[in-house]
Design a protein around this motif. Structure first.
Motif, PDB file in Angstrom:
ATOM      1  N   ASP A   1       3.923  13.500 -12.224  1.00  0.00           N
ATOM      2  CA  ASP A   1       5.060  12.940 -12.962  1.00  0.00           C
ATOM      3  C   ASP A   1       5.157  11.476 -12.563  1.00  0.00           C
ATOM      4  O   ASP A   1       4.289  10.992 -11.846  1.00  0.00           O
ATOM      5  CB  ASP A   1       6.361  13.721 -12.684  1.00  0.00           C
ATOM      6  N   ASP A   2       6.165  10.783 -13.023  1.00  0.00           N
ATOM      7  CA  ASP A   2       6.274   9.346 -12.759  1.00  0.00           C
ATOM      8  C   ASP A   2       6.171   8.989 -11.276  1.00  0.00           C
ATOM      9  O   ASP A   2       5.725   7.900 -10.917  1.00  0.00           O
ATOM     10  CB  ASP A   2       7.621   8.837 -13.312  1.00  0.00           C
ATOM     11  N   HIS A   3       6.638   9.903 -10.427  1.00  0.00           N
ATOM     12  CA  HIS A   3       6.706   9.592  -9.000  1.00  0.00           C
ATOM     13  C   HIS A   3       5.795  10.449  -8.147  1.00  0.00           C
ATOM     14  O   HIS A   3       5.918  10.442  -6.927  1.00  0.00           O
ATOM     15  CB  HIS A   3       8.149   9.721  -8.505  1.00  0.00           C
TER      16      HIS A   3
ATOM     17  N   TRP B   1       5.474   3.907   2.901  1.00  0.00           N
ATOM     18  CA  TRP B   1       5.639   2.554   2.347  1.00  0.00           C
ATOM     19  C   TRP B   1       5.913   2.726   0.858  1.00  0.00           C
ATOM     20  O   TRP B   1       7.021   3.122   0.501  1.00  0.00           O
ATOM     21  CB  TRP B   1       4.407   1.706   2.633  1.00  0.00           C
ATOM     22  N   LEU B   2       4.911   2.538   0.005  1.00  0.00           N
ATOM     23  CA  LEU B   2       5.174   2.797  -1.410  1.00  0.00           C
ATOM     24  C   LEU B   2       5.188   4.291  -1.676  1.00  0.00           C
ATOM     25  O   LEU B   2       5.712   4.747  -2.697  1.00  0.00           O
ATOM     26  CB  LEU B   2       4.130   2.107  -2.299  1.00  0.00           C
ATOM     27  N   ALA B   3       4.611   5.076  -0.770  1.00  0.00           N
ATOM     28  CA  ALA B   3       4.720   6.536  -0.847  1.00  0.00           C
ATOM     29  C   ALA B   3       5.765   6.957   0.178  1.00  0.00           C
ATOM     30  O   ALA B   3       5.720   6.512   1.326  1.00  0.00           O
ATOM     31  CB  ALA B   3       3.388   7.187  -0.535  1.00  0.00           C
TER      32      ALA B   3
ATOM     33  N   LEU C   1       5.975   8.941  -4.728  1.00  0.00           N
ATOM     34  CA  LEU C   1       6.163   7.488  -4.723  1.00  0.00           C
ATOM     35  C   LEU C   1       7.627   7.075  -4.612  1.00  0.00           C
ATOM     36  O   LEU C   1       8.531   7.779  -5.070  1.00  0.00           O
ATOM     37  CB  LEU C   1       5.553   6.882  -5.995  1.00  0.00           C
ATOM     38  N   ARG C   2       7.809   5.921  -4.045  1.00  0.00           N
ATOM     39  CA  ARG C   2       9.123   5.340  -3.890  1.00  0.00           C
ATOM     40  C   ARG C   2       9.654   4.883  -5.263  1.00  0.00           C
ATOM     41  O   ARG C   2       8.884   4.463  -6.131  1.00  0.00           O
ATOM     42  CB  ARG C   2       8.969   4.125  -2.968  1.00  0.00           C
ATOM     43  N   ASP C   3      10.967   4.946  -5.403  1.00  0.00           N
ATOM     44  CA  ASP C   3      11.597   4.571  -6.673  1.00  0.00           C
ATOM     45  C   ASP C   3      11.974   3.082  -6.630  1.00  0.00           C
ATOM     46  O   ASP C   3      12.246   2.536  -5.567  1.00  0.00           O
ATOM     47  CB  ASP C   3      12.862   5.434  -6.857  1.00  0.00           C
TER      48      ASP C   3
ATOM     49  N   SER D   1       0.834  -1.196   0.000  1.00  0.00           N
ATOM     50  CA  SER D   1       0.000   0.000   0.000  1.00  0.00           C
ATOM     51  C   SER D   1       0.872   1.252   0.000  1.00  0.00           C
ATOM     52  O   SER D   1       2.077   1.176   0.207  1.00  0.00           O
ATOM     53  CB  SER D   1      -0.898   0.000   1.240  1.00  0.00           C
ATOM     54  N   LEU D   2       0.240   2.392  -0.201  1.00  0.00           N
ATOM     55  CA  LEU D   2       0.996   3.652  -0.196  1.00  0.00           C
ATOM     56  C   LEU D   2       1.580   3.922   1.180  1.00  0.00           C
ATOM     57  O   LEU D   2       2.703   4.399   1.315  1.00  0.00           O
ATOM     58  CB  LEU D   2       0.083   4.815  -0.604  1.00  0.00           C
TER      59      LEU D   2
END
Lengths: 342, 545
Positions: free
Chosen positions: B163-165, B98-100, B116-118, B84-85
């Protein structure tokens, strides 16, 4: 014979239709519908409009007769619909659930016939009144013991205390043993009860004395002559217990954590997953009808005096009244030459 | 078959067998009771490569993380497949990255921006990006009532890929509870290939691809769900101690519907962990020296709520008298064990934003009588209060979704009777119960609701939500709506505290006891933890010796 078969098949179709229709009505008479049970829980924020949209998707917004006719039409073409709960085709769900149930039910039936039949033969053959009395008191007990409790007791002893069998799941033959024993208990009790009474009655027939007087051994008379005649009512009961095995699977499969028709029934009834319940009922009714048809066909083979077909007479002995049901013995079948046990 | 009286011999055999069955329950080893905590002891070093079999009570039904399955047991499984985020820390209910890696909201709590995490990938090798977030949220909203996450997206305007993240989620009305919602399994992420499969067809798990530490090996309905560890999992929540690439090689969730069979399977070593431990089985497991993992469920504890559209429920004196007549401690002691806490207020003690309202929760049957008499009620010949031809005989609706419920409501009935209130208990199947809540033909209802955010008060008691209780209290309504529009943590907690106080001082609710979730473990199973929602957390911390 063919006219007889056609008549039986038509009757069978009637039984299936009735089972389908009654199930449909009963399920719709229950409060709620599958959509509100599945998606409209007390804690959810789902709007009534969203639920209505789902009902429309599953055709549940249609008037009852329309739903019935549509579903029946599909069913006749072999399409039993899809589960409301997991979207799987009902035919797939049933095809997956049938083999594990057939495995334990088949094993249970064999066990029930061997144990029930054996008990009846020994109880009626023994000269010990105490042993006979003891054995004859077992069938009522077997019927009285709740399967749920018996199954849990078996798991406790033969899986948890003494690790002989796995307690969980469909893990091959070993995991089928305890469920089969649980299922076989009430069935074998019924068979034992029916067969022992029928045997006791048959053994008092004059032809038994004749056979004994002619020098046949007690064992031979018991197993060759009396048993064959006494088996017919027990056979009728066996037809009935097939249905019992299917309903017994509901409890047994839950206790033994097995997938199968019983579990499928239990979970889809509680979710009011109407298409699945309909499918299960149809399958159960089909099995029941086929088994009884088979038994009707087998009768004349066991007893030539039972006629089927054009000289339509008694097609099956009246079931659970063993004392009357045992057909009159055919004295001419007693061997003329006295023989010893073979 | 004909009935025949049982012979004395038959009866002797029957009683003998029954005694045998009873004796079995006493057959347990005599060891010191084990301690319980929200995580199993992690004393030794983790061992890699073990297999874990975890017995659960229900078939998961749907392995689609956003779909609707069978509740907790489904989430136990799907939690392992998706991330999850955010991660909610069970220690204090706070949200952790987490993912964020970070997130922020605009002033009126209608827009949430997540960074977001890379380097996160789905198990099919595709990258997890801002587009994945948008695609997943859009998919959930499109699924409507078929998604268990639908309630979190009320007023959803859309998700924008910055953007992507970076991704921005917008709502038409305030939704301060949204960041917490992003920590739940239902808002976990699946790959584009999964979203391409029609929603209904994802239930079988076939094609369900997540970023989680485990991947689906196979699922057999009513039997088992087998998961295997994923290679290269490197994005466990940094704040979760011991989490990382999974130690276990394989996890089997085995379905065992009977609670006593689950318990026996654990004590006999056939499984290494069990869920859905019944309160009655807790002493058995403790006596066997097996570790228990437990955590009080956040959300609304078990208790009574009035239907304030009913004649009795709308009378404040009646509500107060019933609240005074009930003794939560006696109910807890009778129906449950010490492992279940007496409720401290409308929220359970593990809920973020909980306020201790126990000073307002008093038991005083004598005062209950005087409150009623001051309101004009008087006792009839049968010892039951009546006023103007109305007998004080409320209908109390309940269901058996928790096995001790029957004991609890029967005790409540006798406590009320002692004061002169003649409660009638009503119970039925789930659909009957739901129908009753909807049509309002009850005065009191017994129940609980688990959720790890104080917003649960709004979903239950606001007249704009399901509104089963028809509470006509503008002050309360204002507080419930305001907290959803308040981003400042301290301010929101204060508003929630006021709402909790209002709920008990106006006697809209009578909190009784909390629900505690128990997991039973084998001695060689370690690191199995319950998350902030008191459901199984990811097994990335777990191992077996």
């Amino acid at each position: 014979m063919s006219r007889y078969l056609v008549r039986r098949l038509l009757l069978a179709a009637g039984v299936l239709w009735a089972a389908y229709t009654v199930t449909f009505l009963v399920l719709y008479a229950l409060p709620g519908d599958p959509v509100s049970i599945m998606y409209g829980g007390e804690s959810s924020d789902v709007t009534p409009e969203q639920l209505d949209a789902l009902r429309a998707q599953y055709g549940l917004d249609q008037p009852l007769p329309v739903q019935y006719v549509t579903q029946l039409g599909h069913a006749l073409r072999g399409d039993l619909g899809t589960s409301v709960v997991n979207g799987q085709p009902v035919t797939t769900l049933i095809a997956d659930a049938l083999p594990p149930t057939a495995q334990i039910a088949g094993l249970a039936l064999v066990l029930a016939i061997v144990v029930g039949g054996g008990l009846a033969v020994v109880a009626t053959a023994t000269r010990s009144r105490r042993l006979s009395g003891f054995l004859l008191s077992l069938p009522p007990l077997g019927v009285a013991v709740p399967s749920f409790w018996f199954g849990l007791t078996l798991v406790q002893w033969f899986s948890f205390q003494i690790p002989l069998f796995p307690a969980l799941g469909n893990q091959g033959f070993a995991s089928a043993v305890l469920p089969a024993v649980t299922l076989a208990l009430p069935t074998s009790a019924l068979i034992a009860q029916m067969l022992s009474r029928s045997l006791l009655h048959t053994l008092r027939e004059p032809y038994v004395d004749t056979a004994l007087a002619k020098g046949a051994s007690r064992t031979r008379v018991h197993l060759r002559h009396a048993l064959r005649n006494a088996a017919l009512p027990a056979l009728t009961v066996t037809g009935l217990v097939i249905g019992g095995l299917l309903s017994g699977a509901v409890v047994t499969e839950t206790v033994f954590s097995r997938a199968g028709l019983g579990r499928l029934t239990a979970t889809s009834v509680s979710a009011q997953d109407i298409p699945v319940v309909q499918g299960v009922v149809l399958v159960a009714a089909t099995v029941y009808v086929l088994v009884n048809l088979l038994i009707d066909i087998v009768y004349p083979l066991l007893d030539p005096r039972i006629v089927t077909g054009s000289r339509r007479r008694v097609t099956s002995p009246p079931p659970p009244r063993p004392a009357d049901a045992a057909p009159e013995p055919a004295a001419d079948r007693v061997p003329v030459t006295a023989g010893g046990t073979r | 078959m004909s009935a025949r009286p049982l012979s004395p011999r038959t009866l002797r055999i029957a009683t003998g067998l029954a005694a045998l069955g009873l004796a079995l329950t006493a057959c347990s080893t005599d060891e010191t009771p084990s301690s319980t905590s929200s995580s199993s002891a992690s004393a030794a070093n983790p061992v890699d490569g073990g297999d874990l079999t975890f017995a659960i009570g229900n078939d998961p039904i749907s392995l689609n993380p956003t779909g609707i399955g069978s509740g907790n047991d489904t989430f136990y499984v799907t939690r392992q497949l998706v991330d999850s985020l955010t991660w909610q820390d069970p220690a204090d209910g706070s949200l952790k990255p987490w993912l964020a890696t970070k997130w922020e909201a605009n002033a009126d709590q209608t827009e949430f921006t997540f960074t977001l995490r890379d380097g996160v990938t789905f198990s099919d090798g595709t990258p997890f990006t801002a587009a994945s977030v948008k695609a997943n949220f859009d998919d959930t909203v499109a699924a409507g009532a078929k998604s268990s996450a639908a309630a979190n997206f009320i007023g959803y305007q859309g998700t924008t890929v910055v953007d992507d993240h970076t991704v921005k989620v917008a709502f038409t009305s305030p939704n301060a509870a949204f960041p917490q919602a992003t920590s739940t399994v239902a808002l976990g992420f699946v790959a584009d290939s999964t979203l391409a499969i029609p929603f209904d067809e994802r239930a079988s798990g076939k094609g369900v691809v997540g970023t989680g530490p485990f991947v689906l090996d196979h699922y057999t309905k009513d039997t088992e769900t087998v998961l295997t560890a994923r290679d290269g999992y490197a994005w466990a929540p940094a704040d979760r101690k011991g989490a990382g690439a999974p130690h276990l090689a394989k996890v089997t969730f085995q379905v065992a519907p009977e609670a006593s069979v689950r318990t026996g399977s654990l004590t006999s070593g056939q499984v290494q962990a069990i869920g859905g431990v019944q309160p009655t089985d807790i002493p058995t497991l403790q006596d066997a020296g097996l570790p228990l993992v437990s955590r009080a469920n956040p959300g609304i504890p078990f208790g009574l709520t009035f239907n304030e559209s009913s004649d009795l429920g709308k009378d404040p004196a009646v509500r107060e008298a019933i609240a005074l007549a009930i003794d939560p401690t006696e109910i807890r002691d009778t129906a449950l064990s010490d492992g279940f806490q007496v409720a401290v207020g409308p929220l359970a003690s593990t809920t973020p934003g909980v306020a201790d309202e126990s000073s307002h929760l008093t038991t005083d049957p004598a005062k209950a009588a005087s409150v009623l008499e001051a309101d004009g009620w008087s006792k009839g010949a049968d010892g039951i209060y009546a006023k103007g031809g109305t007998t004080l005989a409320p209908v109390l609706a309940w269901i058996t979704n928790f096995s001790p419920n029957q004991t609890s409501v029967e005790l409540i009935q006798s406590e009320l009777k002692a004061v002169g209130i003649d409660a009638t208990l009503w119970s039925g199947a789930v659909p009957d119960f739901q129908a009753k809540l909807k049509d309002g033909s009850f005065d009191l209802v017994w129940g609980n609701l688990s959720r790890a955010d104080g917003d649960v008060l709004r979903t239950q008691y606001s007249t704009t939500a399901t509104n089963f209780y028809r509470i006509d209290d503008p002050t309360l309504e204002k507080l419930l709506q305001e907290q959803l529009a308040t981003g400042d943590e301290a301010k929101r907690t204060d508003l929630l505290a006021q709402a909790q106080e209002r709920l008990v001082t106006q006697h809209h609710v009578i909190p009784v006891h909390e629900l505690t979730t128990y997991l039973g473990l084998a001695k060689d199973a370690h690191g199995i933890e319950l998350g902030a929602d008191s459901r199984l957390d990811q097994l990335s911390t777990a191992w077996v010796d």
